[in-house]
Structure formats: C-alpha cells, structure tokens
Design an enzyme around this catalytic site. Structure first.
Site, PDB file in Angstrom:
ATOM      1  N   HIS A   1       0.859  -1.191   0.000  1.00  0.00           N
ATOM      2  CA  HIS A   1       0.000   0.000   0.000  1.00  0.00           C
ATOM      3  C   HIS A   1       0.885   1.227   0.000  1.00  0.00           C
ATOM      4  O   HIS A   1       1.929   1.257   0.645  1.00  0.00           O
ATOM      5  CB  HIS A   1      -0.914   0.013   1.232  1.00  0.00           C
ATOM      6  CG  HIS A   1      -2.069   0.943   1.068  1.00  0.00           C
ATOM      7  ND1 HIS A   1      -1.957   2.284   1.319  1.00  0.00           N
ATOM      8  CD2 HIS A   1      -3.331   0.731   0.646  1.00  0.00           C
ATOM      9  CE1 HIS A   1      -3.129   2.865   1.065  1.00  0.00           C
ATOM     10  NE2 HIS A   1      -3.981   1.947   0.652  1.00  0.00           N
TER      11      HIS A   1
ATOM     12  N   ASP B   1      -8.002  -5.001  -0.683  1.00  0.00           N
ATOM     13  CA  ASP B   1      -8.434  -5.815  -1.826  1.00  0.00           C
ATOM     14  C   ASP B   1      -8.142  -7.294  -1.683  1.00  0.00           C
ATOM     15  O   ASP B   1      -8.591  -8.090  -2.501  1.00  0.00           O
ATOM     16  CB  ASP B   1      -7.742  -5.285  -3.095  1.00  0.00           C
ATOM     17  CG  ASP B   1      -8.205  -3.881  -3.398  1.00  0.00           C
ATOM     18  OD1 ASP B   1      -7.380  -2.956  -3.353  1.00  0.00           O
ATOM     19  OD2 ASP B   1      -9.417  -3.713  -3.608  1.00  0.00           O
TER      20      ASP B   1
END
Ligand code: SDX
Length: 399
Positions: free
Chosen positions: A276, A333
């Site tokens: 991320h 996700d």
C-alpha cells in the site's frame, strides 16, 4: 515529513491537501472517518449512515437518517433515456467504462444539479449527492444485467443493499421470481461498501478533487474518479487478486510457488492485494474483511479453495523477509473479492462495487474543494527533466 508532496497550486499554496474527512496513520494502521475509528463504524454502523457521516461530517440523528434514506430511495431508478446509453455498449464492454460514461451523463439529464449553484441552495447538493450514490448502485446492477443480456429490474422500496441485490439477481430470466437476499449476504455487502467509503487522497479521490477544483460539476468529477479507480494498481486490484488466486489454483499450486515468483517484484507477478502506498503496516480494512470472510463463508456454508490459497499466501508472505522488509501487508483488496464471490457477485463487477462505496468519499472530497469560498484550481508544478534550450533545425539539416 510523510514524503508526500501536496499539490502546489502554483501560488505556493499547498492548502489543496488539507481535508477534514479521513485520517490515516500508515505506520500505526489507523483509519478514521471524521474522527470515528473504522473498527467502530464497521462494528456498529452501516453503509448509508457512514455515507452520511463522511459527506456531512456528523453521525445523523434518527430524522436525518430517515430523510437521507428516503432521498436515496427517491433517486434509485435510472430513467429510461439514460438506460438507452447501454444500447451503445457491447455486453463485453468493461463495466467501469460504462459506469464512467453514465455517471458523466447524469449532468446532461439533470442540468439543474450540475450547475454548482449549491452555495445558494444546499438542497441542490443534497439531491445531487443522494442521486450519485443511489444511481451508481443501480447502475452496478444494470451493468451486471446488461452483460448477461437480461432485462433491467426496477428498483424496490427496500434498504440500499437489499435493493441492489434485488436489481441484480431477481428475475434471473424474464418474469422470474424476486431474489430474497439472506440477512448475512445483505450485512456482508453493507460492510464492504462501508469499508470502501473513503480513504484520504488516494489516486481516484485526488482525481475527483483535481477535476472539481476547475469548478467542473459533481457528476463530471465522479466520472473522473471512476476512471482512475479502474486501474489494476488501484480499484482494479480486487479483480486482479481473484484472477491471481484462480491462476494459482488452476496451476495446482498452494501459493508456495507463486510467492517465490512474487518476490521478483515485476508488475506481472506482483502479489496483488498486498502492499500500500500509505500503510506500512496492516491495512485495518483488510483485518476486518479477513475476519468477515471467514464468518460469511461459514454462515453460507461455502468452502472456497481460493480462500485457503489466500490464507496460505498471507501466512507465507508475513513470514518472508522480502515482504516484511518492504512493509508489504494485505490491503483492502486481498480478501474483498472472496466475499463478493461468495455473495454471487461476478469478478467483472468487483471494481464497480468498490466504486459504489467510494462514491461517498468522492462526493465529500468534491464538496470540500468545490465549496471553497475562493476556490483555486489545482495546478501541480513539475520538475522539468527534458532538453535544455536549443534552436530549430531545418529539415535539410536533419540527419
Ligand atoms: C488500493 O491509496 C489508497 O488508499 C488506495 C486504496 C484506497 O482505498 O483507495 O487503499 C485502494 O488501491 C489498494 C492497493 C491495491 N493495489 C494492489 O494490491 C496492487 C499490488 N500492490 C502494489 O502494486 C503496490 O504495493 C502499490 C501500488 C499498492 C503501492 O505501491 P508503492 O507503495 O508505490 O510501492 P512500490 O511500487 O514503490 O514498490 C516498493 C517495492 C518494490 O520492490 P523494490 O523495487 O524495492 O525491490 O515493493 C515491491 C516493489 O517491487 N512491491 C511488491 C508489491 N508491491 C510493492 N512486490 C510484490 N508484490 C507486491 N504487491
């Protein structure tokens, strides 16, 4: 100090990075909406209430929550002229392409809501915001039906998520029965939309702020957000995670071989759903979705081999120095696709579901920019690395 360069609007004013909506501490894995921790919202709130909080800044009282729900119901239908846009798209058209197109078209069919004159009449903004949230949800169901060659199902006077599932799955064949979603399914979808509601100034939200800063209307700005979200490094990652897990499963691998490939770091073998740009720790949403995954699949009696592979990948990566040294942890996700698949939502619609949730945050961010009394257009400055000054060379003198 975060290494993040705020947009310099060209006037030396980096105010454009300031926002009161969402706070993230990437090192501590903290995510709060208007000060409320995501863990508490996930546990005690529901998507529509959190959408109200993200947009208006406060948790709604009972009357405000009722009025907001009524406004969402009022604008649930996508009117016939907008439905005709679907005729211009092959069934195989990318869902996010259709969504970006029809969301932008809302401005053409509702010019009274696209004039940005809400300083005079805040009800214009309230209506435009509710319409965007409600119709994006309905468009998600319509895109699913379009891809399957099924007629659109009219909206039903029920809750936001139940209505989505109704418009998706009722009348599997023309005239077929209504779909009655199990409470567990509705609850899981609510959680997914809530967890995707907003996330500071990520790629797609920054796009919405950028476009909104030019005084473009809400629908045009949301359409830009949809397009930015469609990329596999961003909102398209939930789809890429499922394709990765399916590819690992089909190769008869339990994930061990893939983890070794993922350490090459090449974009084509990345461990999708990991890493991320801000979190250098667990993405708190991943923890919540991971736990919900186990519960939902158990409740629905689903034994998904892809979940076993996902768990194996997570455990292997969290023991592997390649990932730990780069602070690569599961993000929102990584597990979301497994839940969506359990709810019967096809992979092709995963990023649309993400957009259904994130439309809330995009609206809140657009309003923050568009309602600035001295709204300034975003004009990021660059570091020029091209050729220095040189003189024109006539054709005859060129090599
Ligand atoms: C979302 O911004 C947001 O908030 C986004 C989002 C939101 O809610 O809006 O949270 C939603 O977009 C989540 C992210 C979904 N994307 C993915 O899961 C795709 C896989 N992840 C990566 O592509 C990557 O981790 C990013 C894009 C998410 C973050 O990229 P960074 O922080 O810019 O990292 P990088 O590309 O600079 O990589 C740093 C290193 C590199 O290795 P070295 O050059 O140091 O050797 O880490 C490696 C990369 O090769 N790396 C990975 C990896 N991600 C980074 N290696 C293997 N698998 C990965 N997933």
């Amino acid at each position: 100090e975060s290494g993040y360069i705020c947009f310099d609007q060209g006037y030396g004013n980096t105010g454009s990075c300031e926002s009161q909506i969402t706070y993230i501490d990437g090192d501590a894995g903290i995510l709060r909406h208007r000060g409320y921790p995501i863990e508490q919202l996930a546990e005690q709130s529901e998507f529509v209430e959190t959408a109200y909080l993200v947009i208006y800044g406060e948790l709604p009282n009972a009357a405000q929550r009722r009025a907001f729900g009524d406004l969402l119901r009022t604008h649930a239908e996508v009117e016939e002229p907008l439905q005709r846009i679907f005729e211009g798209f092959p069934r195989t058209a990318p869902p996010m392409t259709i969504l970006a197109s029809v969301v932008a078209a809302l401005a053409a069919h509702h010019p009274e809501l696209a004039a940005n004159n809400f300083e005079k009449d805040l009800a214009v903004f309230d209506t435009a915001a509710a319409m965007a949230i409600s119709k994006t949800r309905t468009l998600g169901a319509m895109i699913y039906r379009h891809r399957k060659g099924l007629p659109f199902v009219p909206s039903k006077d029920t809750t936001f998520c139940e209505n989505f599932l109704h418009m998706m799955f009722s009348q599997k064949e023309p005239g077929g029965p209504d779909y009655l979603a199990e409470p567990e399914v509705v609850k899981a979808l609510n959680l997914l939309l809530l967890l995707h509601a907003d996330h500071e100034q990520n790629c797609s939200t920054a796009a919405v702020r950028m476009v909104g800063s030019s005084s473009a209307n809400l629908f045009a700005s949301l359409s830009a957000g949809v397009s930015a979200l469609s990329g596999p490094l961003h909102g398209g990652a939930n789809t890429a995670v499922m394709e990765m897990l399916q590819q690992i499963h089909d190769a008869g691998d339990d994930g061990s071989r893939f983890i070794e490939q993922a350490k090459s770091g090449s974009k084509s073998t990345r461990l999708m759903g990991f890493g991320h740009a801000v979190y250098r720790n667990f993405d708190p949403r991943a923890k919540i979705i991971g736990a919900a995954c186990e519960k939902v699949l158990a409740k629905l009696g689903i034994n998904d081999p892809l979940l076993d592979i996902a768990r194996h990948l997570e455990q292997a990566a969290l023991r592997d120095d390649y990932f730990l040294s780069r602070k690569l942890y599961p993000n929102v996700d990584f597990y979301s696709g497994i839940i969506m698949r359990a709810l019967g939502i096809p992979v092709s619609l995963f990023t649309v579901i993400f957009a259904m949730g994130r439309t809330t945050g995009w609206i809140a961010n657009w309003y923050e920019v568009a309602s600035q009394p001295k709204g300034r257009i975003y004009r990021p400055r660059q570091v020029y690395t091209g050729p220095v000054k040189r003189d024109y060379v006539p054709m005859a003198a060129r090599p």
